[in-house]
Motif scaffolding. Sequence first.
Motif, PDB file in Angstrom:
ATOM      1  N   TYR A  67       0.806  -1.217   0.000  1.00  0.00           N
ATOM      2  CA  TYR A  67       0.000   0.000   0.000  1.00  0.00           C
ATOM      3  C   TYR A  67       0.844   1.274   0.000  1.00  0.00           C
ATOM      4  O   TYR A  67       0.312   2.358  -0.268  1.00  0.00           O
ATOM      5  CB  TYR A  67      -0.947   0.019   1.206  1.00  0.00           C
ATOM      6  CG  TYR A  67      -2.166  -0.865   1.089  1.00  0.00           C
ATOM      7  CD1 TYR A  67      -2.412  -1.638  -0.047  1.00  0.00           C
ATOM      8  CD2 TYR A  67      -3.092  -0.926   2.125  1.00  0.00           C
ATOM      9  CE1 TYR A  67      -3.529  -2.443  -0.134  1.00  0.00           C
ATOM     10  CE2 TYR A  67      -4.226  -1.724   2.040  1.00  0.00           C
ATOM     11  CZ  TYR A  67      -4.438  -2.491   0.920  1.00  0.00           C
ATOM     12  OH  TYR A  67      -5.559  -3.287   0.819  1.00  0.00           O
ATOM     13  N   TRP A  68       2.139   1.156   0.318  1.00  0.00           N
ATOM     14  CA  TRP A  68       2.991   2.352   0.276  1.00  0.00           C
ATOM     15  C   TRP A  68       2.924   3.019  -1.090  1.00  0.00           C
ATOM     16  O   TRP A  68       3.033   4.247  -1.206  1.00  0.00           O
ATOM     17  CB  TRP A  68       4.439   1.989   0.624  1.00  0.00           C
ATOM     18  CG  TRP A  68       5.124   1.091  -0.372  1.00  0.00           C
ATOM     19  CD1 TRP A  68       5.147  -0.269  -0.351  1.00  0.00           C
ATOM     20  CD2 TRP A  68       5.844   1.498  -1.531  1.00  0.00           C
ATOM     21  NE1 TRP A  68       5.849  -0.757  -1.431  1.00  0.00           N
ATOM     22  CE2 TRP A  68       6.303   0.318  -2.170  1.00  0.00           C
ATOM     23  CE3 TRP A  68       6.167   2.733  -2.107  1.00  0.00           C
ATOM     24  CZ2 TRP A  68       7.054   0.349  -3.337  1.00  0.00           C
ATOM     25  CZ3 TRP A  68       6.920   2.763  -3.270  1.00  0.00           C
ATOM     26  CH2 TRP A  68       7.355   1.576  -3.871  1.00  0.00           C
ATOM     27  N   ARG A  69       2.731   2.206  -2.125  1.00  0.00           N
ATOM     28  CA  ARG A  69       2.680   2.755  -3.485  1.00  0.00           C
ATOM     29  C   ARG A  69       1.499   3.710  -3.671  1.00  0.00           C
ATOM     30  O   ARG A  69       1.557   4.607  -4.522  1.00  0.00           O
ATOM     31  CB  ARG A  69       2.564   1.617  -4.499  1.00  0.00           C
ATOM     32  CG  ARG A  69       3.749   0.663  -4.515  1.00  0.00           C
ATOM     33  CD  ARG A  69       3.461  -0.555  -5.370  1.00  0.00           C
ATOM     34  NE  ARG A  69       4.572  -1.510  -5.345  1.00  0.00           N
ATOM     35  CZ  ARG A  69       5.568  -1.505  -6.223  1.00  0.00           C
ATOM     36  NH1 ARG A  69       5.584  -0.628  -7.209  1.00  0.00           N
ATOM     37  NH2 ARG A  69       6.547  -2.397  -6.134  1.00  0.00           N
ATOM     38  N   ASN A  70       0.434   3.527  -2.889  1.00  0.00           N
ATOM     39  CA  ASN A  70      -0.763   4.344  -3.066  1.00  0.00           C
ATOM     40  C   ASN A  70      -0.573   5.786  -2.614  1.00  0.00           C
ATOM     41  O   ASN A  70      -1.373   6.655  -2.968  1.00  0.00           O
ATOM     42  CB  ASN A  70      -1.938   3.718  -2.315  1.00  0.00           C
ATOM     43  CG  ASN A  70      -2.301   2.352  -2.857  1.00  0.00           C
ATOM     44  OD1 ASN A  70      -2.056   2.045  -4.031  1.00  0.00           O
ATOM     45  ND2 ASN A  70      -2.859   1.497  -2.004  1.00  0.00           N
ATOM     46  N   SER A  71       0.462   6.035  -1.809  1.00  0.00           N
ATOM     47  CA  SER A  71       0.753   7.411  -1.403  1.00  0.00           C
ATOM     48  C   SER A  71       2.027   7.933  -2.050  1.00  0.00           C
ATOM     49  O   SER A  71       2.476   9.028  -1.703  1.00  0.00           O
ATOM     50  CB  SER A  71       0.881   7.498   0.127  1.00  0.00           C
ATOM     51  OG  SER A  71      -0.379   7.651   0.734  1.00  0.00           O
ATOM     52  N   PHE A  72       2.588   7.171  -2.944  1.00  0.00           N
ATOM     53  CA  PHE A  72       3.807   7.646  -3.605  1.00  0.00           C
ATOM     54  C   PHE A  72       3.443   8.248  -4.958  1.00  0.00           C
ATOM     55  O   PHE A  72       2.823   7.601  -5.805  1.00  0.00           O
ATOM     56  CB  PHE A  72       4.809   6.503  -3.793  1.00  0.00           C
ATOM     57  CG  PHE A  72       6.219   7.002  -3.964  1.00  0.00           C
ATOM     58  CD1 PHE A  72       7.039   7.152  -2.871  1.00  0.00           C
ATOM     59  CD2 PHE A  72       6.702   7.365  -5.219  1.00  0.00           C
ATOM     60  CE1 PHE A  72       8.334   7.633  -3.010  1.00  0.00           C
ATOM     61  CE2 PHE A  72       7.981   7.859  -5.373  1.00  0.00           C
ATOM     62  CZ  PHE A  72       8.804   7.999  -4.274  1.00  0.00           C
ATOM     63  N   ASP A  73       3.827   9.505  -5.145  1.00  0.00           N
ATOM     64  CA  ASP A  73       3.531  10.220  -6.386  1.00  0.00           C
ATOM     65  C   ASP A  73       4.681  10.000  -7.359  1.00  0.00           C
ATOM     66  O   ASP A  73       5.731  10.641  -7.256  1.00  0.00           O
ATOM     67  CB  ASP A  73       3.356  11.710  -6.083  1.00  0.00           C
ATOM     68  CG  ASP A  73       3.022  12.523  -7.325  1.00  0.00           C
ATOM     69  OD1 ASP A  73       2.804  11.917  -8.396  1.00  0.00           O
ATOM     70  OD2 ASP A  73       2.975  13.763  -7.221  1.00  0.00           O
ATOM     71  N   ALA A  74       4.494   9.075  -8.302  1.00  0.00           N
ATOM     72  CA  ALA A  74       5.562   8.728  -9.246  1.00  0.00           C
ATOM     73  C   ALA A  74       5.951   9.919 -10.121  1.00  0.00           C
ATOM     74  O   ALA A  74       7.103  10.023 -10.567  1.00  0.00           O
ATOM     75  CB  ALA A  74       5.137   7.548 -10.106  1.00  0.00           C
ATOM     76  N   LYS A  75       5.011  10.829 -10.363  1.00  0.00           N
ATOM     77  CA  LYS A  75       5.304  11.974 -11.225  1.00  0.00           C
ATOM     78  C   LYS A  75       6.316  12.917 -10.594  1.00  0.00           C
ATOM     79  O   LYS A  75       7.186  13.474 -11.268  1.00  0.00           O
ATOM     80  CB  LYS A  75       4.021  12.723 -11.550  1.00  0.00           C
ATOM     81  CG  LYS A  75       3.060  11.944 -12.444  1.00  0.00           C
ATOM     82  CD  LYS A  75       1.813  12.767 -12.753  1.00  0.00           C
ATOM     83  CE  LYS A  75       0.860  11.993 -13.662  1.00  0.00           C
ATOM     84  NZ  LYS A  75      -0.375  12.778 -13.960  1.00  0.00           N
ATOM     85  N   THR A  76       6.208  13.138  -9.299  1.00  0.00           N
ATOM     86  CA  THR A  76       7.131  14.053  -8.622  1.00  0.00           C
ATOM     87  C   THR A  76       8.271  13.332  -7.919  1.00  0.00           C
ATOM     88  O   THR A  76       9.275  13.950  -7.575  1.00  0.00           O
ATOM     89  CB  THR A  76       6.376  14.895  -7.581  1.00  0.00           C
ATOM     90  OG1 THR A  76       5.837  14.032  -6.571  1.00  0.00           O
ATOM     91  CG2 THR A  76       5.240  15.669  -8.235  1.00  0.00           C
ATOM     92  N   GLY A  77       8.096  12.027  -7.687  1.00  0.00           N
ATOM     93  CA  GLY A  77       9.135  11.269  -6.988  1.00  0.00           C
ATOM     94  C   GLY A  77       9.104  11.428  -5.485  1.00  0.00           C
ATOM     95  O   GLY A  77      10.122  11.203  -4.819  1.00  0.00           O
ATOM     96  N   TRP A  78       7.939  11.784  -4.922  1.00  0.00           N
ATOM     97  CA  TRP A  78       7.832  11.992  -3.479  1.00  0.00           C
ATOM     98  C   TRP A  78       6.678  11.189  -2.905  1.00  0.00           C
ATOM     99  O   TRP A  78       5.640  11.007  -3.551  1.00  0.00           O
ATOM    100  CB  TRP A  78       7.586  13.467  -3.160  1.00  0.00           C
ATOM    101  CG  TRP A  78       8.658  14.413  -3.589  1.00  0.00           C
ATOM    102  CD1 TRP A  78       8.607  15.300  -4.626  1.00  0.00           C
ATOM    103  CD2 TRP A  78       9.946  14.562  -2.991  1.00  0.00           C
ATOM    104  NE1 TRP A  78       9.774  15.998  -4.709  1.00  0.00           N
ATOM    105  CE2 TRP A  78      10.626  15.574  -3.722  1.00  0.00           C
ATOM    106  CE3 TRP A  78      10.602  13.951  -1.922  1.00  0.00           C
ATOM    107  CZ2 TRP A  78      11.916  15.982  -3.421  1.00  0.00           C
ATOM    108  CZ3 TRP A  78      11.885  14.354  -1.614  1.00  0.00           C
ATOM    109  CH2 TRP A  78      12.542  15.357  -2.345  1.00  0.00           C
ATOM    110  N   LEU A  79       6.851  10.763  -1.665  1.00  0.00           N
ATOM    111  CA  LEU A  79       5.733  10.272  -0.872  1.00  0.00           C
ATOM    112  C   LEU A  79       4.890  11.491  -0.499  1.00  0.00           C
ATOM    113  O   LEU A  79       5.413  12.482   0.017  1.00  0.00           O
ATOM    114  CB  LEU A  79       6.225   9.583   0.397  1.00  0.00           C
ATOM    115  CG  LEU A  79       5.121   9.123   1.347  1.00  0.00           C
ATOM    116  CD1 LEU A  79       4.438   7.891   0.799  1.00  0.00           C
ATOM    117  CD2 LEU A  79       5.675   8.858   2.739  1.00  0.00           C
TER     118      LEU A  79
END
Length: 779
Positions: free
Chosen positions: A522-534
């Motif tokens: 579930y950590w992936r659900n709060s990780f913004d791949a576009k900006t590279g930040w949690l």
Amino acid sequence: MKRLTAAAALLALLPIQSFAEQPAPDPLAFVDPMIGTGPEGHTFPGATAPFGMVQLSPDTDATCQIRDCYDHAAGYSYNDPTIQGFSHTHFSGAGHSDLGDILVMPQVGPVDSVKLDPGDPAKPGSGYRQRFSHDTEKASPGYYAVTLADSGIRAELTAGTRVGVHRYSFPAGKEAHLLLDLRSSLYDYPGKILWSGLHLRPDGTLTGFRETRGWAPGRKLYFAMRFSAPLKSHAFLDRDEKIPYKGFHPPGRGSDALAEKLGKALEARLDFGQLDGPLEVRVALSGVDEVGAVANLDAEGAGFDAVRDRTEGEWRKALGALEIEAPAPMRTNLYTALYHSLLAPSVWSDVDGRYRGPDDQVHTAKDFTFRSTFSLWDTFRAQHPLLTLVQPGKTNSDIVKSLVASRKASPHGILPVWQFHGRETWTMIGYHAVPVIADAYLKGVGDFDANEALDAMVASAEYAPYGGLGDYMKLGYVAIDREPEAASKTVEYAYDDWTIARMAEKMGRKDIADRFYKRAGYWRNSFDAKTGWLRARKADGSFRTPFDPTAINYGSDYTEGNAWQYSWFVPQDQAGLFRILGGDAKTIAKLDAMFDYDISKLDYSHAEDIAGLIGQYIHGNEPSHHVAYLYAYAGAPWRTQERLKQIVDSQYKPTPDGLSGNDDLGQMSAWLVFTSLGFYPVAPGSNQYVIGRPFVDRAVLNLPGGKRFTVETVGLSDANPYVGKVELNGKPLARSWISDAEIRSGGTLRFTMQTKPDAEWGKAAAARPYSLSTARAAP
């Protein structure tokens, strides 16, 4: 026959004595309890036994109000010029505080000259506090001494598991008195003491109690006290000043109605006249009742020298789990760090097994010693994993059984979060009792009911009212518009879930393992791949804006940190994170950017726990503690080696200000112990330690069954900061990790250091520490 050399001939004339016959150095000689007593470390210098219920130590200012007491969280601050008194309970390195129970202060002079108020710290002589000089202090494991300059009294303290013993040497010809102050408390405020009582028994034993509403509300403590000389006279004084504090209460506690109802806070003036020798005061504590305190005193309350000798013997045994050869400053740092790592979780049950639990009821620990003082958000990372190596038997069994017993007695049916004296504070986030239990189970450490423990872990992870868990289970993340610090909570819950899955898998509980392995992602659900930040997400799925990765504000998206620290918290799946970041090279560049960040234009002065900054790396706070080791996951362990030297050189020294941040019940110290040995538990529950670089010439872990795991270093110096070669039991080790089983089997880990980095060692994918996305089961 070969011809003897001159040196050999000379040796032949000397008495025969093998190296094995040489006496081992006394580890107590290398411990300095003053380390960390400066403004940031929050440690105390007083006397305590390993994991002792009693922490008998000087308080330099217990009059500060709650909002101004940060530097005095442990009661003692090295820069203060006066001692207010000696109390019996203290935290070691906590970021918040309480305790400072049962304060005693000796005085001299006529009875009518005895001072009843502590006075103003800025005005020595205005109360019973007294000036002192560090030149007169002596502190070592189980012992503390100081001369009180205003009276000339020499004060000595020692402690056993449930007792503290004072010894006061009064000037000749002076009348001796003790003031016992039940009003005094660390992190004080009007009305904190709800009520208290004193009873002088026919045999001269003084017993008493008090209840406080503080960090842990409704906390009860009882004591029994005996003296080596008879009382000449005494007075019990009702010092309740009936001061209302309308509109001011501890955060989240009380109301204006309650604020008007102050309880009884008592003092006792105890008069002994002129004495022919030192006065010994023996004090036992109990969380149950005065009867329990008396029983503890009967069982453990021997004379000063006997208690000191017994406790020093216990410390020699506990510290003897690790033998260290290193330059003198580092050896002092490391033995002191090990000492600080062995103070908690502290004993909380009486000699008969009774203890007061989270439900405020009395329970009995029948086959274990109940422990409390769990700063789990901090200590699950390194302090508890260290205990599995240096205290692998009863201590770890007691810890797990205490956690499970607390869950049974919890009104909410969940494991402790931040507990002390059996009471829950709900401080910090996550359900980090879970990795503590899983790590012990997966290592085969401790004797406890695994099914009962797993049930407790699952119950804690599925308690919907706690910390946004309802949304976490429904949405796959904690929603920031419904719960503060949502980004941090999401990733910490996901890690905890992974340890549940690991334990369930080993136990053959596939249904639980599958469910929690899914949640571990579930950590992936709060990780913004576009900006590279949690980042924190709202319930509608959008990321909250505006967004600043450098912002640190309590109660915002993150817990005691910002996106720079928390975007790395995926210890169970670093490889998966690195893929999202764009691969190894981009990951390494971002790690470098974190350490090299120019923070000169940022102001973090509003955040008390943010200390020890190296760029955006914050060593004084726990979310950063694993980050230097992440280069190894990206195939660049030599970069880890560079960063570790940078951290150790700048964040630790053998002085009162030698800790860059709160020791947090031993976590800062445990980090140093592991790092000095050359490896660190990045993901407790993985049974892996990531290899860094050593800071010792030689160290030996003494393990059960007579096994020894030795770390040897060749060529260690500032000129050789890089690892050139690693050997395990004489064979080259190409990977950048070592397993728990390899350590427990005994053997030798040998490092050869060199001037330049080796960019190839640990680079291959197969040589790196594993992650959830690359392997499910431990190697």
